[in-house]
Design an enzyme around this catalytic site. Structure first.
Site, mmCIF file in Angstrom:
data_model
loop_
_atom_site.group_PDB
_atom_site.id
_atom_site.type_symbol
_atom_site.label_atom_id
_atom_site.label_comp_id
_atom_site.label_asym_id
_atom_site.label_seq_id
_atom_site.Cartn_x
_atom_site.Cartn_y
_atom_site.Cartn_z
ATOM 1 N N ARG A 148 0.652 -1.031 0.080
ATOM 2 C CA ARG A 148 0.159 0.000 -0.007
ATOM 3 C C ARG A 148 0.771 1.290 0.138
ATOM 4 N NH1 ARG A 148 -2.292 -3.528 3.940
ATOM 5 N NH2 ARG A 148 -4.438 -3.999 3.776
ATOM 6 N N LYS A 172 -2.486 -1.845 7.905
ATOM 7 C CA LYS A 172 -3.506 -1.452 8.585
ATOM 8 C C LYS A 172 -3.575 -2.321 10.071
ATOM 9 C CE LYS A 172 -6.321 -0.201 4.628
ATOM 10 N NZ LYS A 172 -7.607 -0.407 3.979
ATOM 11 N N HIS A 241 -1.957 2.242 -5.944
ATOM 12 C CA HIS A 241 -2.873 1.149 -5.899
ATOM 13 C C HIS A 241 -2.892 0.497 -7.045
ATOM 14 C CE1 HIS A 241 -4.769 -0.125 -2.130
ATOM 15 N NE2 HIS A 241 -5.818 -0.404 -2.787
ATOM 16 N N ARG A 244 -0.363 -1.971 -7.087
ATOM 17 C CA ARG A 244 -0.736 -2.963 -6.216
ATOM 18 C C ARG A 244 -1.761 -4.146 -6.779
ATOM 19 N NH1 ARG A 244 -1.356 -4.213 -0.395
ATOM 20 N NH2 ARG A 244 -3.555 -4.508 0.360
ATOM 21 N N HIS A 267 -4.770 -8.773 3.600
ATOM 22 C CA HIS A 267 -6.050 -8.395 3.766
ATOM 23 C C HIS A 267 -6.493 -9.204 5.025
ATOM 24 C CE1 HIS A 267 -6.674 -7.426 -0.691
ATOM 25 N NE2 HIS A 267 -6.454 -6.449 -0.086
ATOM 26 N N TYR A 276 -10.097 -9.982 -6.847
ATOM 27 C CA TYR A 276 -9.150 -10.361 -8.041
ATOM 28 C C TYR A 276 -9.420 -11.476 -8.786
ATOM 29 C CZ TYR A 276 -6.575 -6.892 -5.788
ATOM 30 O OH TYR A 276 -6.145 -5.589 -5.149
#
Length: 299
Positions: A148, A172, A241, A244, A267, A276
């Site tokens: 990210r 995150k 992004h 990514r 994630h 995806y």
């Protein structure tokens, strides 16, 4: 309005201190709550306790008519719910008006990716200019490890182990993960580290620095990548992004291992990674439409 904004300020301070959220996330919370506060103020109220479910629904309906997407409205409702949880905990509110309210649904767009040829055109370049060497190292690392933007700019020199070809990144929720670094990304980082001292201030720990010698900002990375995209003839804006997304799509297309891609991307929920699989199916559908004798598109 002062009381409304004072409560927001205290909430943002709480999020920064107790949950250690990123500056980008804190800005989103503030922006979303400021809009709700403005709606409350426009209706003659200066106390968050005057925000009830009908008034909040009115705000969401107005925003929807203005063309705001369902995804953004859902984020604003989520910010409002979290904010009122805080107010209730602090004894500043009695009920949470956002509970039970949903935003209008909108289609979830598929992330746009670059194909391997486009990435090759971007990355297979040579230069002795330290800024170009830095940009190429950033691009290689974004594509090699699926970072990210916030993760990229937060890297320090000691985050990367070139001998072992891996890096440690904080994502995150302050969660850390260890990622592999590809051969070409490793070489690009070695070239950058050889000339980094030409730009970096003494004692600066950041891996990527600006011309002023300090840690590179997210906005600067976005601007540099957009410039690279324009210079290389990309039709759509190049942003971190998108690189990514390309990393995830290409890796899943080659391996078919959704769990591994989930781990690499950081994630928390595999449903986030499943987007995806739709990208991969779209690629297969395009190949089918162009190749199958009974499905070929008319040219």
């Amino acid at each position: 309005m002062d009381l409304l904004t004072d409560r927001i300020d205290a909430f943002i301070d709480h999020l920064a201190a107790e949950r250690q959220l990123s500056g980008h996330t804190l800005s989103n919370y503030r922006r979303d709550l400021d809009r709700i506060a403005a709606h409350l103020d426009n209706n003659g109220h200066s106390d968050w306790n005057r925000l009830d479910a009908p008034l909040l629904r009115q705000f969401i309906a107005h925003q929807h008519r203005e063309g705001i997407s369902g995804r953004t409205l859902q984020r604003r409702l989520s910010a409002c719910r979290t904010f009122f949880h805080y107010l209730i905990r602090e004894g500043l509110a009695g009920t949470n008006p956002a509970v039970g309210i949903s935003a209008p649904k909108s289609g979830k767009p598929l992330p746009k990716t670059l194909d391997a040829d486009q990435l090759g055109q971007l990355l297979d370049q040579n230069s002795d200019d330290p800024l170009v060497v830095r940009d190429l190292a950033m691009l290689e690392l974004l594509y090699s490890s699926g970072l990210r933007l916030a993760e990229l700019v937060s890297l320090d020199i000691n985050s990367v182990d070139l001998r072992e070809a891996n890096l440690r990144v904080t994502g995150k929720g302050r969660k850390t993960r260890q990622l592999p670094v590809g051969r070409k990304a490793t070489a690009a980082l070695e070239r950058w580290l050889d000339c980094r001292d030409q730009l970096a201030d003494y004692g600066e720990r950041a891996l990527f620095v600006s011309q002023q010698g300090q840690r590179l900002s997210p906005r600067s990375v976005q601007a540099r990548l957009a410039r690279w995209g324009q210079q290389n003839g990309l039709q759509e804006r190049l942003h971190p992004h998108r690189v990514r997304h390309s990393f995830a799509s290409h890796l899943l297309e080659s391996s078919g291992d959704l769990r591994a891609v989930q781990e690499l991307l950081g994630h928390a929920d595999i449903s986030t990674t499943q987007i995806y699989t739709h990208l991969d199916f779209q690629h297969l559908a395009d190949v089918y439409d162009n190749a199958h004798p009974r499905a070929k598109k008319q040219r």
